[in-house]
Motif scaffolding. Structure first.
Motif, PDB file in Angstrom:
ATOM      1  N   ALA A  24       2.044   4.361  11.186  1.00  0.00           N
ATOM      2  CA  ALA A  24       1.608   4.493  12.572  1.00  0.00           C
ATOM      3  C   ALA A  24       0.269   5.195  12.652  1.00  0.00           C
ATOM      4  CB  ALA A  24       2.657   5.252  13.374  1.00  0.00           C
ATOM      5  N   LYS A  25       0.059   6.165  11.764  1.00  0.00           N
ATOM      6  CA  LYS A  25      -1.203   6.883  11.778  1.00  0.00           C
ATOM      7  C   LYS A  25      -2.288   6.071  11.120  1.00  0.00           C
ATOM      8  CE  LYS A  25      -0.631  10.755  13.935  1.00  0.00           C
ATOM      9  NZ  LYS A  25       0.219  10.210  14.977  1.00  0.00           N
ATOM     10  N   GLY A  26      -1.993   4.816  10.803  1.00  0.00           N
ATOM     11  CA  GLY A  26      -3.065   3.946  10.367  1.00  0.00           C
ATOM     12  C   GLY A  26      -3.234   3.859   8.881  1.00  0.00           C
ATOM     13  N   HIS A  27      -2.186   4.147   8.126  1.00  0.00           N
ATOM     14  CA  HIS A  27      -2.260   3.893   6.701  1.00  0.00           C
ATOM     15  C   HIS A  27      -2.602   2.422   6.509  1.00  0.00           C
ATOM     16  CE1 HIS A  27      -1.469   5.066   2.621  1.00  0.00           C
ATOM     17  NE2 HIS A  27      -0.817   3.962   2.430  1.00  0.00           N
ATOM     18  N   PRO A  28      -3.524   2.123   5.632  1.00  0.00           N
ATOM     19  CA  PRO A  28      -4.061   0.754   5.586  1.00  0.00           C
ATOM     20  C   PRO A  28      -2.991  -0.326   5.544  1.00  0.00           C
ATOM     21  CG  PRO A  28      -5.290   2.170   4.129  1.00  0.00           C
ATOM     22  CD  PRO A  28      -4.184   3.010   4.695  1.00  0.00           C
ATOM     23  N   LEU A  88       3.196   7.454   8.642  1.00  0.00           N
ATOM     24  CA  LEU A  88       1.995   7.111   7.905  1.00  0.00           C
ATOM     25  C   LEU A  88       1.438   5.788   8.392  1.00  0.00           C
ATOM     26  CD1 LEU A  88       2.084   7.779   4.083  1.00  0.00           C
ATOM     27  CD2 LEU A  88       0.642   8.763   5.829  1.00  0.00           C
ATOM     28  N   LEU A  98       0.818   4.343  -2.756  1.00  0.00           N
ATOM     29  CA  LEU A  98       0.684   5.750  -2.425  1.00  0.00           C
ATOM     30  C   LEU A  98       1.727   6.556  -3.190  1.00  0.00           C
ATOM     31  CD1 LEU A  98      -0.449   8.036  -0.614  1.00  0.00           C
ATOM     32  CD2 LEU A  98       1.253   7.398   1.063  1.00  0.00           C
ATOM     33  N   GLY A 112      -3.676  -6.937   5.665  1.00  0.00           N
ATOM     34  CA  GLY A 112      -5.070  -7.298   5.854  1.00  0.00           C
ATOM     35  C   GLY A 112      -5.939  -7.052   4.643  1.00  0.00           C
ATOM     36  N   ALA A 113      -5.351  -6.544   3.590  1.00  0.00           N
ATOM     37  CA  ALA A 113      -6.203  -6.131   2.471  1.00  0.00           C
ATOM     38  C   ALA A 113      -5.627  -6.603   1.150  1.00  0.00           C
ATOM     39  CB  ALA A 113      -6.355  -4.617   2.473  1.00  0.00           C
ATOM     40  N   SER A 114      -6.254  -6.230   0.095  1.00  0.00           N
ATOM     41  CA  SER A 114      -5.850  -6.707  -1.225  1.00  0.00           C
ATOM     42  C   SER A 114      -4.543  -6.054  -1.629  1.00  0.00           C
ATOM     43  CB  SER A 114      -6.923  -6.379  -2.249  1.00  0.00           C
ATOM     44  OG  SER A 114      -7.047  -4.976  -2.378  1.00  0.00           O
ATOM     45  N   LYS A 139       0.839  -1.193   0.000  1.00  0.00           N
ATOM     46  CA  LYS A 139       0.000   0.000   0.000  1.00  0.00           C
ATOM     47  C   LYS A 139       0.872   1.240   0.000  1.00  0.00           C
ATOM     48  CE  LYS A 139      -4.215  -0.858  -0.480  1.00  0.00           C
ATOM     49  NZ  LYS A 139      -3.944  -1.106  -1.885  1.00  0.00           N
TER      50      LYS A 139
END
Lengths: 253, 226
Positions: free
Chosen positions: B47-51, B45, B7, B55-57, B3
């Motif tokens: 840490a601030k919860g960038h996907p 990023l 970006l 857990g994702a595609s 991810k």
């Protein structure tokens, strides 16, 4: 003379009725001009945003818990994988169980679908990106909050992301009475994926250009405005079913 | 990890698509990559919860979860005859589904041609089984009459294709489910990505092709072609 008094009386009454007809936890946003960082076309360098209502605070865990209790299909263990990834509400200890400390914290680990469903259940909706950004541009003492907000956000970036979230409303609101637009959580908007979408009809091949060409022919309004860039880039990297530790939402009307 | 690079790559694509004559403050792709890296270090990023890519595609399209799209709730589709139809109108057949708008000048004709290419690449038996559902996000202009005219212009076989519209909110829902991004411009035109998704007989997404004029072999194979 009596007619004038009557008209004034009616105006006052209707204004009062309008003010009373909305939940007290929403701020009336007067609307205004929003200047996107990456306008889709030169004609959209300035966008008029109509007046609307926005939640003063992000939605809390407690509030979302009440929604899930009434709508169990949005529970942590019931939600379809289409609508929420494996981390959906991971910080809850049960279907509607929220720790005491988390009650007044902004709800996170929620997907776009869940956020929308919550807002719809309140008779509201998610704000659009332009609506959200319009409010985000305002400061606590001045309408133009660019400098103040940039400083606050930079500080936020420098903090470790796994620190516990503050409770909502712990900071000063902005001039429009809205709290926590910055430095608490990222927030979902209705059209989160739309910012960088353009289409170049000449492109038919190779990699991302055929799929998704961002900002073709568009200038960044201010290339040094990296906090806006980061928000746009962050939102554009999201998928609707994603949930993250620092991503929540608020509703609009 | 994936991810993060998406970006950065998307910011790279953003700049690579810019025309040559820009404002004086043009930022090069390398500089932007540096800005993103230096000003917003990956840790911050992430840490601030960038996907979390774990857990994702791995791409920009939503993960194939094995769940049927026919369960996503009522979608108030209106077809080219003005009839209310369900999203599962073609349940029981494999369906190629995508989104468009009828007055689209270039991308959507290409999208329709791509789907027709898939059809023509199939053996007759497979072609007879395939259905197509094209949903417009422009319910204002894409009236049944407009859709009927489009079908005529593009020689669309309405016995196996259905053209329909959705109101704004539901269009946004369906687009999100299909991984299609779009933006309505103030002049009424739409910028949008193109994704053709194959649903099986039960509405479970099997395969997708993103972009236009791309290699559709994977969809052809999935439908029983070679």
């Amino acid at each position: 003379m009596t007619r004038i008094i009557l008209i004034i009386g009616l105006l006052v009454a209707s204004d009062q009725a309008r003010a009373d007809s909305h939940p007290s936890n929403m701020a009336r946003i007067p609307g205004g001009i929003y200047k996107p960082l990456y306008p889709a076309s030169p004609a959209e360098a300035s966008i008029q945003v109509a007046p609307f209502w926005l939640d003063k605070l992000p939605v809390t865990n407690e509030e979302f818990g009440r929604f899930v209790a009434a709508n169990p299909q949005w529970g942590r263990d019931r939600i379809k994988r289409l609508f929420g990834d494996s981390q959906y509400l991971a910080h809850w200890s049960g279907a509607t169980l929220v720790s005491h400390e988390d009650k007044k914290r902004p709800v996170t680990q929620v997907s776009w679908y869940a956020a929308r469903a919550y807002c719809a259940a309140q008779g509201k909706r998610l704000p659009s990106e332009r609506e959200w950004e319009l409010v985000a541009g305002v400061g606590t003492t001045m309408l133009d909050g660019a400098k103040e907000n940039a400083a606050l956000i930079q500080k936020w970036y420098s903090e470790p992301g796994n620190r516990a979230l503050a409770t909502v409303g712990s900071r000063k609101p902005n001039l429009w009475g809205v709290y926590d637009m910055h430095a608490l959580i990222w927030e979902w908007v209705e059209d989160f994926g739309a910012s960088l979408v353009t289409f170049d009809s000449r492109e038919k091949s190779d990699g991302d250009r055929a799929r998704f060409c961002g900002g073709s022919g568009a200038n960044a309004r201010d290339p040094s405005d990296y906090t806006s860039f980061m928000r746009i880039a962050y939102r554009s990297s999201l998928e609707a079913r994603f949930t993250t530790r620092n991503l929540g939402f608020r509703c609009a009307k | 990890m994936t991810k993060w690079w998406w970006l950065v790559a998307s910011s790279g694509v953003l700049l690579s698509c810019k025309s040559a004559n820009e404002a004086p403050k043009k930022v090069s792709q390398g500089e932007t990559t540096a800005i993103v890296r230096d000003v917003a270090p990956r840790d911050a990023l992430a840490a601030k919860g960038h996907p979390d890519p774990g857990g994702a595609s791995s791409g920009a399209l939503p993960e194939l979860t094995g769940e049927t799209l026919y369960d996503i709730g009522a979608l108030p589709l209106v077809d080219d005859k003005g009839a209310n139809i369900g999203f599962d109108v073609w349940r029981g057949q494999p369906v190629l589904v995508s989104m468009f708008y009828a007055s689209c000048p270039s991308a959507c004709p290409l999208l329709i041609e791509d789907i027709q290419r898939i059809e023509h690449a199939l053996p007759e038996a497979a072609r007879q089984k395939v259905r197509v559902l094209l949903v417009s996000f422009d319910s204002q202009r894409d009236t049944p009459a407009a859709l009927t005219q489009l079908a005529k212009d593009k020689k669309i076989d309405l016995t196996r294709w259905r053209l329909a519209t959705l109101p704004e909110t539901e269009a946004r829902t369906l687009a999100s489910v299909l991984g299609i991004r779009y933006r309505k411009l103030d002049d009424g035109e739409y910028f949008h990505t193109s994704v053709i998704t194959l649903l099986d007989e039960n509405g479970v997404p099997q395969n997708r092709v993103e972009g236009l004029g791309r290699d559709v072999a994977s969809l052809v194979t999935a439908l029983g072609g070679r």
